[in-house]
Design an enzyme around this catalytic site. Structure first.
Site, PDB file in Angstrom:
ATOM      1  N   LYS A 183      36.527  -5.019  30.199  1.00  0.00           N
ATOM      2  CA  LYS A 183      36.418  -4.092  29.095  1.00  0.00           C
ATOM      3  C   LYS A 183      35.565  -4.575  27.965  1.00  0.00           C
ATOM      4  O   LYS A 183      34.972  -5.478  27.993  1.00  0.00           O
ATOM      5  CB  LYS A 183      38.000  -4.230  28.529  1.00  0.00           C
ATOM      6  CG  LYS A 183      38.715  -3.188  29.597  1.00  0.00           C
ATOM      7  CD  LYS A 183      40.256  -3.136  28.911  1.00  0.00           C
ATOM      8  CE  LYS A 183      41.034  -2.002  29.697  1.00  0.00           C
ATOM      9  NZ  LYS A 183      42.263  -2.080  29.623  1.00  0.00           N
ATOM     10  N   ARG A 225      45.191  -6.300  36.400  1.00  0.00           N
ATOM     11  CA  ARG A 225      44.516  -4.967  37.099  1.00  0.00           C
ATOM     12  C   ARG A 225      42.896  -5.373  36.840  1.00  0.00           C
ATOM     13  O   ARG A 225      42.486  -5.787  35.987  1.00  0.00           O
ATOM     14  CB  ARG A 225      44.792  -3.910  36.008  1.00  0.00           C
ATOM     15  CG  ARG A 225      44.198  -2.866  36.484  1.00  0.00           C
ATOM     16  CD  ARG A 225      44.738  -1.411  35.565  1.00  0.00           C
ATOM     17  NE  ARG A 225      44.316  -0.237  35.917  1.00  0.00           N
ATOM     18  CZ  ARG A 225      43.134   0.225  35.540  1.00  0.00           C
ATOM     19  NH1 ARG A 225      42.286  -0.562  34.786  1.00  0.00           N
ATOM     20  NH2 ARG A 225      42.583   1.459  35.864  1.00  0.00           N
TER      21      ARG A 225
HETATM   22  N1  PMM Z   1      43.045   0.425  31.600  1.00  0.00           N
HETATM   23  C1  PMM Z   1      42.386   1.637  31.955  1.00  0.00           C
HETATM   24  C2  PMM Z   1      42.937   2.110  32.855  1.00  0.00           C
HETATM   25  N2  PMM Z   1      44.470   2.202  33.150  1.00  0.00           N
HETATM   26  N3  PMM Z   1      46.223   0.927  33.041  1.00  0.00           N
HETATM   27  C3  PMM Z   1      47.104   0.152  32.752  1.00  0.00           C
HETATM   28  N4  PMM Z   1      48.474  -0.082  32.692  1.00  0.00           N
HETATM   29  N5  PMM Z   1      46.701  -0.756  31.601  1.00  0.00           N
HETATM   30  C4  PMM Z   1      45.421  -0.665  31.069  1.00  0.00           C
HETATM   31  O1  PMM Z   1      44.943  -1.247  30.249  1.00  0.00           O
HETATM   32  C5  PMM Z   1      44.486   0.351  31.650  1.00  0.00           C
HETATM   33  C6  PMM Z   1      44.981   1.167  32.754  1.00  0.00           C
HETATM   34  C7  PMM Z   1      40.953   1.541  31.648  1.00  0.00           C
HETATM   35  O2  PMM Z   1      40.025   0.849  32.477  1.00  0.00           O
HETATM   36  P1  PMM Z   1      39.306   1.439  33.569  1.00  0.00           P
HETATM   37  O3  PMM Z   1      38.328   2.635  32.932  1.00  0.00           O
HETATM   38  O4  PMM Z   1      38.276   0.153  33.970  1.00  0.00           O
HETATM   39  O5  PMM Z   1      39.923   1.754  34.648  1.00  0.00           O
END
Ligand code: PMM
Length: 278
Positions: A216, A255
């Site tokens: 991020k 994640r």
């Molecule tokens: N961040 C992203 C996408 N999905 N889901 C949860 N539960 N928590 C998060 O902080 C989150 C998520 C955005 O990140 P990406 O674009 O790298 O997938």
């Protein structure tokens, strides 16, 4: 349906964005066959869950139409589920969550914590699968307009409690719920660090806690040099460091885009805590 997956260490959720514009791997896995293969690769690397998303949530992102989102994620989930691979569906739409679970998806991951779609909580109750409620204030296009808090930790905890209560009122069982402070969603870098510093307070709620810091922007800012923020593909070591610390603070899962590094990180955290005794 199945309960929340658990292990004797923090779990690793691998990120599989089937989108054209996600900030860190956007566009790479838009082809369904490529996406399925990447999901298999993350599973081979040891991911415990593959988080499949068909709509980017990067800051400023435009929304995609519901049928586009469904068409992106359902074939990927169906193929992975048929191979016994555990998946979650990263969506704010109840209809997409339902189609995903019908295709074999095991977990709903709603970055809006049930706020974006008034039918999400009742759908999660009906489908009776684990349900991740993330702290969220507005869709990505405008979310940074809402990055204002009296005390970010107190405010996020209170707002998450409201989302938990709304889900319970709609018939979701407490045992289905997982919470997530929502790093980067209506948050400045300082907010994200305050939330990470307070991970234990989220764990103390008794709900499993998901920490999603992978690649991020606040990590890019932390590691910036005279040329500007560190680009996403240079944020992997910092992501793994956060996975170690999140695991040490008691997070249920992290994640991550780079699964192997975070799996090593949470394995180190377990060994450190146990004095090397696995
Ligand atoms: N961040 C992203 C996408 N999905 N889901 C949860 N539960 N928590 C998060 O902080 C989150 C998520 C955005 O990140 P990406 O674009 O790298 O997938």
């Amino acid at each position: 349906m199945g309960g929340i997956p658990r292990a004797d260490r923090t779990l690793v959720m691998g990120v599989l964005n089937v989108t054209a514009d996600s900030f860190s791997d956007g566009g790479r896995y838009l082809d369904v066959a490529d996406a399925i293969e990447h999901g298999r690769e993350l599973w081979r690397q040891g991911a415990d869950i593959i988080d499949v998303g068909g709509e980017s949530t990067r800051p400023g992102a435009e929304r995609v139409k519901p049928h586009v989102e469904t068409d992106r994620v359902v074939p990927v989930i169906a193929a992975l589920a048929a191979e016994g691979i555990l998946t979650s569906i990263d969506t704010t739409r109840a209809a997409v969550a339902r189609a995903a679970v019908d295709a074999g998806c095991a977990i709903i991951n709603d970055v809006s914590g049930g706020l974006a779609d008034p039918r999400m909580n009742s759908t999660a109750a009906e489908l009776d699968v684990p349900y991740i409620l993330m702290h969220w204030r507005a869709h990505s296009k405008h979310m940074q307009d809402f990055a204002s808090y009296d005390d970010v930790v107190d405010d996020v905890l209170v707002e998450l409690e409201q989302r938990v209560n709304a889900a319970l009122d709609a018939g979701v069982r407490r045992e289905q719920l997982i919470i997530d402070p929502g790093l980067g969603f209506a948050k400045t870098a300082a907010h994200n660090w305050a939330l990470l510093q307070a991970t234990a307070r989220f764990v103390e709620t008794g709900f499993p806690v998901l920490i999603a810091a992978s690649r991020k922007n606040f990590l890019g800012l932390l590691l910036a040099d005279e040329t500007g923020p560190r680009p996403p593909d240079g944020r992997e070591d910092a992501t793994a460091a956060i996975s170690t610390l999140a695991a040490f603070a008691g997070a249920w899962a992290v994640r991550a885009h780079a699964v192997r590094a975070s799996l090593d990180a949470v394995t180190v955290a377990r060994a450190w805590r146990n004095g090397g005794d696995r």
